[in-house]
Motif scaffolding. Structure first.
Motif, short mmCIF file in Angstrom:
data_model
loop_
_atom_site.label_atom_id
_atom_site.label_comp_id
_atom_site.label_asym_id
_atom_site.label_seq_id
_atom_site.Cartn_x
_atom_site.Cartn_y
_atom_site.Cartn_z
N TYR A 1 11.54 -6.32 0.48
CA TYR A 1 11.48 -5.21 -0.67
C TYR A 1 10.17 -4.72 -1.01
O TYR A 1 9.76 -3.59 -0.92
N SER A 2 9.06 -5.80 -1.00
CA SER A 2 7.84 -5.45 -1.32
C SER A 2 7.09 -4.28 -0.18
O SER A 2 6.31 -3.48 -0.42
N VAL A 3 7.48 -4.66 0.93
CA VAL A 3 6.95 -3.93 2.11
C VAL A 3 7.48 -2.52 2.45
O VAL A 3 6.88 -1.55 3.14
N ARG B 1 9.18 -0.85 -0.23
CA ARG B 1 9.39 -0.12 -1.58
C ARG B 1 8.68 1.04 -1.44
O ARG B 1 9.38 2.42 -1.90
N GLU B 2 7.39 1.28 -1.00
CA GLU B 2 6.69 2.40 -1.10
C GLU B 2 7.05 3.37 -0.03
O GLU B 2 7.25 4.53 -0.57
N TYR C 1 14.01 3.92 -3.51
CA TYR C 1 13.54 2.58 -3.77
C TYR C 1 14.68 1.88 -4.79
O TYR C 1 14.74 0.48 -4.62
N PHE D 1 12.06 -10.62 -1.49
CA PHE D 1 11.02 -10.18 -2.11
C PHE D 1 9.92 -9.62 -1.34
O PHE D 1 9.38 -8.34 -1.21
N ILE D 2 9.76 -10.21 -0.14
CA ILE D 2 8.70 -9.82 0.73
C ILE D 2 9.17 -8.46 1.50
O ILE D 2 8.29 -7.65 1.79
#
Length: 231
Positions: free
Chosen positions: A128-130, A132-133, A139, A125-126
């Protein structure tokens, strides 16, 4: 030195040469070393396997194609590489199905799985969160790419802890190195470009294929001990 040992030596030598070629910017080593390395890994499978399976060759070729795309980065985008990798990981689910045995865990096994899965979930999750944008329209493809790796590694670990055979260990190690390799690929491409990350990937990707070949050529043996009934 027999043919198998010679192939393993040449594969190890080429991995080192690739790293040195990247560090010292000797492009000829990476340009010609990479296809030769993948050919040698395939030859290692053909030489060591008692029964060559078409699916195994197809899987190796898919990842070979993905890396060849890296050499023509001006024409092939990261999207195409991700899609090819996704195809490869979908094919690997056949091996999960082939490996499956009834799960029998003791408390030690459950603790190990919960601890390892929790850590990997946080990393997933870390990461993908960094990215994604920065990934923009990609994405969803990126999420599917990481999700397939997530499931393959978690279930591969479940099989290894359940069976504890050499064959299940090779598959788990292959997926661990695939995860390192592709997480690094996406981080380097979309978040933080780093030569250090590229060097790690030059090592992890060939190792993942070597471990996958070892899985393909290893016979199934059940090795789990019943001595650990508690933790």
């Amino acid at each position: 030195m027999d043919g198998g040992k010679l192939l393993r030596f040449l594969i190890s030598f080429l991995i080192v040469l690739q790293v040195l070629g990247f560090v010292f910017q000797i492009h000829v080593l990476s340009t010609y070393g990479k296809p030769i390395l993948f050919i040698l890994i395939t030859l290692h499978y053909v030489w060591s396997s008692k029964k060559i399976k078409v699916l195994h060759i197809i899987v190796l070729c898919v990842f070979f194609i993905s890396e060849l795309m890296h050499s023509i980065d001006d024409l092939i985008t990261i999207k195409h590489r991700m899609l090819v990798n996704i195809v490869g990981y979908i094919l690997l689910f056949y091996f999960l199905y082939y490996n499956h045995k009834s799960f029998k865990y003791n408390r030690r096994d459950v603790f190990t799985l919960i601890l390892g899965s929790s850590l990997y979930t946080v990393i997933f999750f870390i990461t993908y969160s960094v990215i994604r944008e920065p990934m923009g329209d990609l994405y969803l493809i990126g999420f599917l790419h990481l999700l397939l790796l997530y499931v393959l590694l978690i279930v591969g670990a479940m099989h290894y802890i359940n069976i504890r055979s050499e064959k299940s260990l090779w598959f788990f190690l292959a997926m661990l190195n695939f995860a390192f390799s592709d997480f690094i690929l996406l981080i380097d491409k979309f978040y933080l470009e780093s030569n250090e990350l590229k060097v790690i990937r030059l090592i992890c990707l060939p190792l993942s294929l070597i471990f996958l070949v070892n899985y393909m050529i290893t016979k199934y043996k059940y090795l789990k001990s019943e001595e650990f009934e508690g933790f």
